[in-house]
Scaffold this active site. Structure first.
Site, PDB file in Angstrom:
ATOM      1  N   GLN A  87      84.793  27.067  62.334  1.00  0.00           N
ATOM      2  CA  GLN A  87      84.971  28.171  61.398  1.00  0.00           C
ATOM      3  C   GLN A  87      86.401  28.695  61.336  1.00  0.00           C
ATOM      4  OE1 GLN A  87      82.123  31.348  61.668  1.00  0.00           O
ATOM      5  NE2 GLN A  87      80.360  29.968  61.709  1.00  0.00           N
ATOM      6  N   HIS A 109      76.399  34.881  63.091  1.00  0.00           N
ATOM      7  CA  HIS A 109      76.651  34.951  64.529  1.00  0.00           C
ATOM      8  C   HIS A 109      78.052  35.526  64.680  1.00  0.00           C
ATOM      9  CE1 HIS A 109      76.937  34.161  68.720  1.00  0.00           C
ATOM     10  NE2 HIS A 109      77.521  32.974  68.655  1.00  0.00           N
ATOM     11  N   ASP A 192      73.841  36.913  72.906  1.00  0.00           N
ATOM     12  CA  ASP A 192      73.420  35.599  72.425  1.00  0.00           C
ATOM     13  C   ASP A 192      73.954  34.493  73.333  1.00  0.00           C
ATOM     14  OD1 ASP A 192      72.190  34.094  70.006  1.00  0.00           O
ATOM     15  OD2 ASP A 192      74.141  33.148  70.248  1.00  0.00           O
ATOM     16  N   GLU A 196      71.642  32.087  75.814  1.00  0.00           N
ATOM     17  CA  GLU A 196      71.698  30.628  75.707  1.00  0.00           C
ATOM     18  C   GLU A 196      72.059  29.985  77.038  1.00  0.00           C
ATOM     19  OE1 GLU A 196      73.249  30.452  71.039  1.00  0.00           O
ATOM     20  OE2 GLU A 196      74.651  30.169  72.712  1.00  0.00           O
ATOM     21  N   GLU A 232      54.856  20.647  80.161  1.00  0.00           N
ATOM     22  CA  GLU A 232      54.025  21.851  80.146  1.00  0.00           C
ATOM     23  C   GLU A 232      54.813  23.142  79.967  1.00  0.00           C
ATOM     24  OE1 GLU A 232      50.999  22.057  83.130  1.00  0.00           O
ATOM     25  OE2 GLU A 232      50.524  19.929  82.973  1.00  0.00           O
TER      26      GLU A 232
END
Length: 334
Positions: A87, A109, A192, A196, A232
């Site tokens: 960007q 974001h 954020d 992550e 699982e």
């Protein structure tokens, strides 16, 4: 302090009448935003690179993709939905020189705004509208008459007028149906990245691999290790997604619940939390952002090498074989 929330009655979609909204990038978020806004009656244009799958997808969805400079020159509102690491350069080369005075910039974001990668002209403002879900969910929920919750934040100099336009945009993509939470660029970016790295991707990936390796090294079959430590995980996460930790614990056996209480704290210890705080500090002081941006300046050799190595881990090799036996999960391979 409780977060401030906005809903349909707080947003005026008519504020977008007569405005052209440019969606830069027709990837995961881009296709959801563009189609939802168009269905809400907004004039939408799309920028995408010719010859790419996303370009072809935009055409298939009825858009006529153009270059970023052409889209920016026409737009009153510009949503930047390109990879974070690209960007900054694209903004300097293709976006900033072509902005109309007063055109509103929108991020999904806060990374590049918060870490100063954009030199924003004085006649333009930035806001953030960030759906808390992938673009395919933004689209699917909108088509069902529902929506995905969004975040809204105001950049430097942005005020009530920009906020009203942001809420109108959020309404156009379905966000106000579910609720729009007010935040800041700093809070969204830092939480954020932390989520992550510490839980959703970094923490979970490392836990899965360590559990798998421990069982295999102890002599258990890799297939058994994969089912118990990877396959699982979805079952448990789905329960948490539906009703939190309490619902998950209600749904599992008493044996599993007891193991949760007595064993979890032995794995995530005070030392683990200290490391989490160090990671958060590196996010807050810009260390992570600097390292990631510099990595990309030299064509990301370390990143690409880590990707190759990780793809060869035992849990990936065994998982690829087992997923071919499970047609019901719609297995994906990179």
């Amino acid at each position: 302090m409780a977060a401030k929330m906005y809903y349909d009655n707080d947003a005026d979609l008519s504020l977008l009448n007569g405005k052209t909204v440019a969606i830069l990038g027709y990837g995961s978020q881009g296709h959801g935003h563009a189609q939802n806004l168009r269905d809400s009656g907004v004039n939408v244009i799309v920028a995408e690179l010719p010859g790419t799958p996303n370009y072809d997808l935009a055409v298939a969805h009825g858009f006529q993709p153009m270059s970023i400079p052409d889209a920016v020159r026409q737009a009153d509102m510009i949503t930047i939905l390109l990879p974070d690491e690209l960007q900054g350069d694209i903004f300097a080369k293709d976006i900033a020189p072509n902005l109309k005075p007063g055109a509103l910039l929108i991020a999904s974001h806060g990374f590049n705004v918060h870490f100063g990668q954009f030199n924003v002209p004085k006649d333009n403002k930035f806001i953030m509208i960030a759906p808390k879900g992938p673009g395919h969910l933004v689209r699917a929920e909108f088509e069902k008459g529902a929506g995905v919750p969004c975040l809204i934040a105001l950049g430097e100099g942005a005020g009530d007028a920009e906020k009203a336009l942001g809420l109108a945009y959020a309404k156009g993509i379905g966000g106000t149906r579910a609720g729009v939470i007010e935040t800041t660029f700093a809070e969204e970016t830092e939480t954020d990245l932390f989520g992550e790295q510490v839980v959703l991707c970094g923490g979970l990936s490392a836990l899965i691999k360590a559990g798998f390796d421990t069982l295999v090294e102890a002599g258990y079959q890799p297939e058994m290790a994969y089912f118990e430590c990877c396959h699982e995980v979805k079952l448990i996460v789905d329960l948490i997604y539906q009703g939190g930790l309490s619902y998950m614990r209600y749904s599992i056996s008493n044996t599993a619940e007891y193991g949760d209480y007595v064993t979890g704290p032995r794995l995530v210890t005070d030392e683990t939390k200290k490391e989490m705080k160090r990671i958060l500090n590196e996010i807050q002081d810009g260390t992570f952002a600097r390292n990631w941006l510099l990595e990309n300046k030299v064509k990301a050799p370390h990143f690409k090498a880590m990707r190759r190595v990780e793809a060869q881990h035992g849990v990936e090799v065994v998982g690829k074989k087992l997923r071919k036996l499970m047609s019901w999960i719609d297995a994906k391979e990179v």
